[in-house]
Every structure is written in C-alpha cells, then in structure tokens.
Design a protein around this motif. Structure first.
Motif, PDB file in Angstrom:
ATOM      1  N   ARG A  93       0.855  -1.189   0.000  1.00 36.57           N
ATOM      2  CA  ARG A  93       0.000   0.000   0.000  1.00 36.57           C
ATOM      3  C   ARG A  93       0.885   1.231   0.000  1.00 36.57           C
ATOM      4  O   ARG A  93       1.818   1.341   0.789  1.00 36.57           O
ATOM      5  CB  ARG A  93      -0.917   0.008   1.217  1.00 36.57           C
ATOM      6  CG  ARG A  93      -1.910   1.168   1.210  1.00 36.57           C
ATOM      7  CD  ARG A  93      -2.748   1.216   2.481  1.00 36.57           C
ATOM      8  NE  ARG A  93      -3.784   2.242   2.362  1.00 36.57           N
ATOM      9  CZ  ARG A  93      -5.063   1.998   2.189  1.00 36.57           C
ATOM     10  NH1 ARG A  93      -5.484   0.755   2.116  1.00 36.57           N
ATOM     11  NH2 ARG A  93      -5.946   2.978   2.085  1.00 36.57           N
ATOM     12  N   ASP A 146      -3.218   6.107  -0.956  1.00 38.71           N
ATOM     13  CA  ASP A 146      -4.564   5.532  -1.009  1.00 38.71           C
ATOM     14  C   ASP A 146      -4.633   4.275  -1.865  1.00 38.71           C
ATOM     15  O   ASP A 146      -5.697   3.676  -1.988  1.00 38.71           O
ATOM     16  CB  ASP A 146      -5.552   6.568  -1.576  1.00 38.71           C
ATOM     17  CG  ASP A 146      -5.734   7.751  -0.641  1.00 38.71           C
ATOM     18  OD1 ASP A 146      -5.537   7.555   0.572  1.00 38.71           O
ATOM     19  OD2 ASP A 146      -6.053   8.850  -1.128  1.00 38.71           O
ATOM     20  N   GLU A 147      -3.517   3.884  -2.476  1.00 39.31           N
ATOM     21  CA  GLU A 147      -3.537   2.748  -3.392  1.00 39.31           C
ATOM     22  C   GLU A 147      -2.955   1.507  -2.729  1.00 39.31           C
ATOM     23  O   GLU A 147      -1.822   1.505  -2.253  1.00 39.31           O
ATOM     24  CB  GLU A 147      -2.738   3.077  -4.658  1.00 39.31           C
ATOM     25  CG  GLU A 147      -3.360   4.145  -5.536  1.00 39.31           C
ATOM     26  CD  GLU A 147      -4.661   3.705  -6.170  1.00 39.31           C
ATOM     27  OE1 GLU A 147      -4.890   2.474  -6.294  1.00 39.31           O
ATOM     28  OE2 GLU A 147      -5.467   4.584  -6.549  1.00 39.31           O
ATOM     29  N   THR A 180     -10.116   0.459  -1.983  1.00 40.66           N
ATOM     30  CA  THR A 180      -9.654   1.673  -2.648  1.00 40.66           C
ATOM     31  C   THR A 180     -10.372   1.929  -3.965  1.00 40.66           C
ATOM     32  O   THR A 180     -10.145   2.958  -4.585  1.00 40.66           O
ATOM     33  CB  THR A 180      -8.145   1.585  -2.938  1.00 40.66           C
ATOM     34  OG1 THR A 180      -7.922   0.565  -3.909  1.00 40.66           O
ATOM     35  CG2 THR A 180      -7.355   1.279  -1.678  1.00 40.66           C
ATOM     36  N   SER A 221       0.884   6.828  -6.720  1.00 39.95           N
ATOM     37  CA  SER A 221       0.887   5.900  -5.590  1.00 39.95           C
ATOM     38  C   SER A 221       0.821   4.453  -6.069  1.00 39.95           C
ATOM     39  O   SER A 221       1.454   3.558  -5.482  1.00 39.95           O
ATOM     40  CB  SER A 221      -0.302   6.177  -4.670  1.00 39.95           C
ATOM     41  OG  SER A 221      -0.221   7.468  -4.113  1.00 39.95           O
TER      42      SER A 221
END
Length: 292
Positions: free
Chosen positions: A14, A17-18, A72, A128
C-alpha cells in the motif's frame, strides 16, 4: 544451486490511497514468457512489470495477476460537467427572456439537471499505484524464487542419483570392453576349429579378424566423451547461473554417446548396461525440462 521453473508467489503493498496485490504462477517454458493481467486503469504499467519479472527470471511461462484492493476502488466521487451546466444556464435565461420571466436562476436548478452532477468511480492515482505495484511484485518474486529453489533442491538430488548410476555403469562398460574382444576371439577360434575339422588354420588370419573386430567395437572414445559430459553436467548443477538450456544440450550429447556405445558393442553384458544408461539419460532429459 538448481532452480525449478514451477512455483507460486504473492505480495501486497500500500502506498498512499492505493493498495494492490500481485500473484505469480510459473510453469515450464524454453524462454521467459510473461502473461500479465492488470486492471484496466493500470494497463500502462504492463511494460514495466514485465521487465521486472524478466530481470529476475531466466526461464518459465509466468502468469502475473495484479489486483487493486476493493477498499480503494469502490468509493465514488461527484463529478460536475461544467460545459453542460453552462448550457443549461444559458437555456434557462433564454427561456426566461422569451417568456418575460425573471432571469434569476438558482444554482440548484442547474445542478439538478440530468448529467450535470454525476457519481463516478474514484480514479487511480498512478503516483501511488506505481510504487505499490513494484513493491508487491518484488515480494511475489521473492516468494516465487524461494519455492523454485526448494523444488530445485529436490531436482538436484534426483539428478545426482541418476548421474551416479550412469557413472557406475559406464565404468563397468569400460571394464567389460577388453573382455568382449577376448570372448570374440575365443568363440571365433572354437568355430573355425569346428569347421576346419583338423585342417591347420592360419593363426595370423585369426589375429587379423580379431583386430578388425576390436577396431569396430572400440568404445573407448565414447566412454571418455560420456565421462566428460557427465563432469560438465555436474559443474552446471553446482553453478549459480541458470543452466537448464545448457544441461538440455549436454543430455543430448550423453544420449548420443550411450547410443553409439550400444550400436558398436555386441557383448550382452555391455548391451544390458547400455539399455539401463539409456533409460536413466531419458529420465534426466525429462527432469531437465523443469530446470531454469
């Protein structure tokens, strides 16, 4: 140490946010072939993940699966179509002018029109997602290589046992070769004596026949080359570099020498050992197909 070409590995990472997960499955293949499956929004990363796999693996058919985690991807965000909103506002004002109505238009009147405000899936953040995919894939590759090494140890033990059998039979064949000539000489002498029925036989002629037989059935060169191939094969087994393709070539050469030995020899004990060696070489050939 040998590595198998079959295995499985998984990883998860992670970044921001990904969050992504990666799974790898590897099967036998002459070369390194990568079949990548990524979410539509991450397809731009396919070249980089393919390269990352090929930088680590020399051979194998690799299935690569990348997933974005549901936490997500299920969120939606409101999106405003400003161009459409402007068109609605202009239309309302024109309509008010034509009907002699007040031209004041509330923002809620425009926002409530179909298509002006809509909910869409949250877009991917590549800044990300890219490092997250890279990290998860690195974890999966590490797990895959660990499994391939474990299977490689089992392959090593199997190959080592089969090589020892071939080496033992090859030494026996080399020891039996002179006896084969002696046995032929004895059989020829007895046969000629039986056919001659007391008539004198030229010993020089018999010696020539035995010499010709010895030359036709001489397997010293084949035994020597086979020993060299076996030694090279063992060196590849101990190498830290991928050796599967070179081992496959050596197995072909080993088969050639064993086959030639069998075609030259007419001695039953040698022939029996040649049959056994052929069987083991074939089993080695099958096993080598699993080696990276």
């Amino acid at each position: 140490m040998l590595k198998s070409m079959t295995g499985f590995g998984a990883g998860r990472a992670r970044v921001g946010d990904e969050e992504v997960s990666v799974e790898l499955r590897s099967l036998n293949h002459k070369f390194c072939e990568v079949k990548a499956r990524l979410p539509r929004e991450l397809t731009s990363l396919e070249p980089s993940v393919t390269k990352q796999v090929k930088d680590r693996l020399a051979r194998g058919s690799v299935e690569l699966l990348v997933k974005r985690q549901s936490s997500t991807t299920t969120g939606t965000v409101p999106t405003v179509d400003l161009n459409l909103a402007r068109e609605y506002l202009r239309t309302f004002r024109e309509l008010a002018k034509e009907l002699g109505l007040p031209a004041d238009v509330a923002w809620s009147q425009v926002a409530n029109q179909q298509g002006v405000v809509r909910l869409e899936e949250k877009g991917v953040n590549l800044e990300s997602a890219t490092p997250a995919v890279t990290e998860a894939l690195e974890q999966a590759l590490g797990a895959l290589e660990k499994m391939r090494l474990v299977e490689g140890e089992a392959i090593y033990a199997d190959l080592d046992a089969r090589l020892k059998l071939i080496e033992g039979w090859s030494r026996e064949v080399a020891h039996l070769a002179p006896r084969a000539v002696h046995d032929y000489q004895q059989r020829l002498t007895e046969r000629v004596a039986e056919l001659a029925r007391g008539v004198a036989v030229d010993p020089q002629r018999l010696a020539q026949e035995v010499a010709l037989f010895a030359e036709r059935t001489d397997i010293a060169e084949e035994v020597t080359r086979l020993a060299s191939h076996l030694e090279q094969f063992r060196a590849l087994m101990a190498s830290t570099e991928p050796a599967g393709r070179r081992m496959d070539f050596l197995v072909q050469e080993m088969h050639r020498e064993v086959n030639t030995t069998g075609s030259k020899s007419q001695h039953t004990e040698i022939s029996a050992r040649v049959v056994s060696m052929k069987a083991e070489v074939e089993r080695i050939r099958e096993q080598v197909q699993n080696v990276e």
